[in-house]
Design a protein around this motif. Structure first.
Motif, PDB file in Angstrom:
ATOM      1  N   GLY A   1      -0.030  -4.663 -10.159  1.00 45.74           N
ATOM      2  CA  GLY A   1       1.185  -5.413  -9.849  1.00 45.74           C
ATOM      3  C   GLY A   1       1.379  -5.756  -8.388  1.00 45.74           C
ATOM      4  O   GLY A   1       2.362  -6.413  -8.040  1.00 45.74           O
ATOM      5  N   LYS A   2       0.461  -5.314  -7.517  1.00 45.98           N
ATOM      6  CA  LYS A   2       0.623  -5.652  -6.101  1.00 45.98           C
ATOM      7  C   LYS A   2       0.488  -7.164  -5.908  1.00 45.98           C
ATOM      8  O   LYS A   2      -0.364  -7.793  -6.522  1.00 45.98           O
ATOM      9  CB  LYS A   2      -0.436  -4.915  -5.259  1.00 45.98           C
ATOM     10  N   ARG A   3       1.323  -7.717  -5.028  1.00 47.14           N
ATOM     11  CA  ARG A   3       1.293  -9.169  -4.830  1.00 47.14           C
ATOM     12  C   ARG A   3       0.137  -9.594  -3.941  1.00 47.14           C
ATOM     13  O   ARG A   3      -0.467 -10.641  -4.144  1.00 47.14           O
ATOM     14  CB  ARG A   3       2.605  -9.633  -4.196  1.00 47.14           C
ATOM     15  N   ASN A   4      -0.112  -8.819  -2.914  1.00 48.43           N
ATOM     16  CA  ASN A   4      -1.223  -9.124  -1.999  1.00 48.43           C
ATOM     17  C   ASN A   4      -2.082  -7.869  -1.872  1.00 48.43           C
ATOM     18  O   ASN A   4      -1.565  -6.752  -1.935  1.00 48.43           O
ATOM     19  CB  ASN A   4      -0.707  -9.465  -0.588  1.00 48.43           C
ATOM     20  N   ALA A   5      -3.361  -8.109  -1.627  1.00 47.18           N
ATOM     21  CA  ALA A   5      -4.278  -6.966  -1.534  1.00 47.18           C
ATOM     22  C   ALA A   5      -3.805  -5.959  -0.502  1.00 47.18           C
ATOM     23  O   ALA A   5      -3.925  -4.746  -0.686  1.00 47.18           O
ATOM     24  CB  ALA A   5      -5.667  -7.468  -1.156  1.00 47.18           C
TER      25      ALA A   5
END
Ligand code: AMP
Ligand code: ZN
Length: 488
Positions: free
Chosen positions: A184-188
């Motif tokens: 669910g992380k938006r950016n690495a």
């Protein structure tokens, strides 16, 4: 205040920059401290020798220094980028001890190393778990605009601030490998501000928060303690070069969010004006990493008979931005150099033992050397060059002793080699165990005879100490003509 303008290398701009204090006449410095789940290795201690030389230089140049070093006793995971277990929890489980006991034990071990290396105490040792309330306030302040919640915690959205990763010269989408760590992380590169305790589990260290029971993410503590104790922007933030990649870019992002600051083209938007990083101490066999299980501690050097200040000397002999390779031969050479220095100052020390007032250096012929020293250390802390100037002051006959001694003492305020007190006897090699074969002894004794003939007493002393450390006593002037004997 001394004359030479102080220039420091700012990792944020990758340039040498003049030091212009935020508050007139003051210098406020924050240093990332150790994670106290294990003993520090000598590489870690290089980071604190560097920060100490920086602090001493600022004081020496007349700035009122406020230095903070934190102690990380919560939040640091086995991987800097939010993966793995909490280092403290893991060690506590392995040792079947409470985290608080683990933290106390290793903090004290770290402080012992700090003392042994003649690193000055900072104004504040800030302990992360003392600032949990402040961390929660900070996180609440930035949560709406910059964070999002997942099952596992509250995450910082790195695309919500300008120039994320500038310090590392990285792109926001760098680190693809990291994105899979948390669903669910938006950016690495997004990272945890708060890590929730998984349902059904109980951690030794956990606190209530608006996002559930849990613990702060590692990066949060340094933003919070920096802001609380030094105020944004403060002057200088230091750490090892590994922190340039993840920890400090994340700290910077949090700071920008907290201040509502824009582009990092204005360095102070990062929370500090200058970010400085020491390069690594390396060892070919790769033993410098704590995760490898076996690593070099200062205590091991002491057990082998080396005075800890020989290690400080070793650090000073390299520029802080260069990699430094550790070897026992290198340490030995640093010890001999330190011993030479001490032998050089012994005479001056006893000559002036009763005298506390010296003629002023300013305006004297000796001030030339002071200016040289100032220029060297003000040039991004060029300690190798500063050491050679120290040596020249010792070796230049034209300098009258009543200038030479205060000059050397003055320089030692920056170098921190403790020349006022350090005695040759302290520098004897004294290992816990020792042994040697006969032909090795004979070779060494012969080498020593040659050194004495060449009047290189520092070297001949070093050989005698090395032998004595290995259980061999050299017998100068023995009436029966024995050169040496094994000590009982
Ligand atoms: P840690 O306890 O792992 O958080 O590290 C404490 C400090 O040591 C940090 O500033 C690190 O960047 C620094 N550091 C870690 N390894 C080395 C090394 N081999 N040489 C120099 N500094 C290091
Ligand atoms: Zn930190």
């Amino acid at each position: 205040m001394t004359e030479a303008p102080l220039k420091l290398f700012n990792s944020l701009t990758r340039q040498l920059e003049p030091f212009v204090p935020v508050h007139d006449g003051e210098a406020r410095v924050y240093t990332c401290g150790p994670t106290v789940y294990n003993y520090p290795h000598i590489g870690n201690m290089r980071a604190y020798v560097f920060a100490d030389v920086l602090g001493r230089t600022l004081s020496w140049k007349g700035y009122k220094l406020t230095h903070v070093i934190n102690i990380t006793d919560v939040g640091h995971l086995t991987d800097d980028a939010d993966a793995g277990e909490d280092k403290m929890e893991k060690m506590a489980a392995e040792k079947a001890q409470s985290i608080w006991d683990i933290a106390r034990h290793y903090t004290e071990a770290y402080w012992a190393d700090v003392k042994a290396l003649n690193i000055r105490e900072p104004a504040t040792w800030s302990i992360a778990t003392d600032y949990i309330g402040d961390m929660l306030e900070f996180a609440k302040g930035i949560a709406d605009k910059h964070c999002y919640e997942l099952d596992s915690g509250l995450y910082f959205d790195v695309s919500s601030v300008a120039d994320y990763g500038r310090l590392a010269r990285a792109q926001t989408d760098d680190g693809e490998s990291r994105i899979g760590d948390v669903e669910g992380k938006r950016n690495a590169a997004d990272f945890a501000i708060w890590r929730k305790t998984p349902a059904g589990e109980k951690r030794q260290m956990e606190w209530d928060s608006p996002w559930g029971k849990g613990a702060p993410g590692w990066h949060l503590e340094c933003s919070v303690m920096g802001e609380k104790l030094l105020g944004f922007p403060f002057d200088i933030h230091t750490g090892g070069i590994d922190h340039r990649e993840i920890h400090h870019p994340n700290e910077i992002a949090q700071n920008q969010a907290f201040c509502g600051c824009g582009s990092l083209d204005v360095a102070s938007h990062s929370g500090a004006k200058i970010w400085m990083h020491n390069n690594f101490l390396v060892e070919r066999s790769g033993k410098m990493s704590k995760s490898s299980g076996e690593f070099l501690r200062l205590q091991l050097m002491i057990d082998k008979g080396y005075h800890p200040l020989a290690y400080r000397m070793m650090c000073l002999q390299a520029h802080y931005r260069s990699e430094l390779e550790f070897s026992w031969e290198g340490l030995e050479a640093a010890l001999v150099r330190l011993k030479r220095m001490v032998m050089g100052v012994e005479r001056l020390r006893s000559k002036f033992s009763q005298l506390h007032e010296f003629p002023p250096l300013a305006g004297s012929e000796a001030s030339f050397f002071l200016d040289e020293f100032d220029a060297a250390i003000s040039d991004d802390l060029n300690s190798p060059e500063a050491l050679t100037i120290f040596d020249r002051v010792l070796a230049t006959p034209a300098i009258p002793d009543e200038y030479r001694w205060p000059l050397l003492l003055h320089m030692d305020e920056v170098l921190g080699l403790n020349i006022r007190w350090l005695d040759r006897l302290h520098l004897r090699l004294r290992p816990l165990d020792a042994q040697l074969r006969t032909n090795e002894v004979e070779d060494k004794v012969f080498e020593r005879v040659k050194a004495r003939a060449a009047k290189d007493f520092a070297y001949s002393d070093a050989i005698r100490d090395e032998l004595s450390a290995k259980g061999v006593e050299v017998m100068d002037g023995d009436p029966l003509g024995w050169d040496w004997k094994l000590s009982v």
